[in-house]
Design an enzyme around this catalytic site. Structure first.
Site, short mmCIF file in Angstrom:
data_model
loop_
_atom_site.label_atom_id
_atom_site.label_comp_id
_atom_site.label_asym_id
_atom_site.label_seq_id
_atom_site.Cartn_x
_atom_site.Cartn_y
_atom_site.Cartn_z
N GLY A 231 120.87 -62.49 -23.00
CA GLY A 231 121.99 -61.66 -22.58
C GLY A 231 122.24 -61.26 -21.39
N HIS B 238 125.16 -68.80 -21.55
CA HIS B 238 124.24 -68.00 -22.91
C HIS B 238 122.44 -67.47 -22.36
CE1 HIS B 238 121.41 -71.11 -24.32
NE2 HIS B 238 122.57 -71.71 -24.78
N CYS B 239 121.71 -66.79 -22.30
CA CYS B 239 120.11 -67.32 -22.32
C CYS B 239 119.78 -66.50 -22.76
CB CYS B 239 120.44 -66.61 -21.51
SG CYS B 239 120.48 -64.64 -21.18
N ARG B 240 118.36 -65.94 -23.46
CA ARG B 240 117.94 -65.89 -24.16
C ARG B 240 118.33 -63.99 -24.47
NH1 ARG B 240 113.36 -61.74 -23.64
NH2 ARG B 240 112.04 -62.38 -25.20
N MET C 172 119.66 -66.17 -26.73
CA MET C 172 119.06 -67.18 -28.02
C MET C 172 118.79 -66.32 -28.96
SD MET C 172 120.01 -70.29 -28.50
CE MET C 172 121.33 -69.95 -28.11
#
Length: 101
Positions: A68, A64-66, A93
């Site tokens: 996608g 995951h990241c901020r 996130m």
């Protein structure tokens, strides 16, 4: 690369599953808010500095990241390095914080 939703991931975490969750954001983003994932910024993955997860090639990795986008890139890089089961957290996130209040 498969997709996993925030609801699916939250449910699996709540069920106590042992998961390999990788956060590919930058350290300052991680410090601001995180869900306890292992931090490996996307730049390290792109530079193939992944010794710490080399033994997880046949296991499921939830990335995951901020939002996608970086995590989708990370999934693609990891797949080219032989990782067989990568899942991108849809919405990252931002979606997590929207759904999990």
């Amino acid at each position: 690369m498969e997709i996993i939703t925030v609801a699916e991931l939250k449910s699996r975490i709540d069920a106590g599953e042992k998961l390999n969750i990788i956060d590919v954001r930058e350290p300052d983003e991680y410090a601001e808010f995180n869900i306890g994932a292992r931090l490996i910024p996307l730049g390290k993955i792109q530079a193939m500095q992944i010794d710490e997860i080399e033994d997880l090639k046949s296991e499921e990795l939830i990335i995951h990241c901020r939002s996608g986008k970086r995590s989708a890139t990370a999934c693609l890089f990891l797949e080219t390095m032989g990782f067989e089961n990568t899942k991108n957290l849809e919405g990252g996130m931002l979606a997590w914080q929207d759904m999990i209040k």
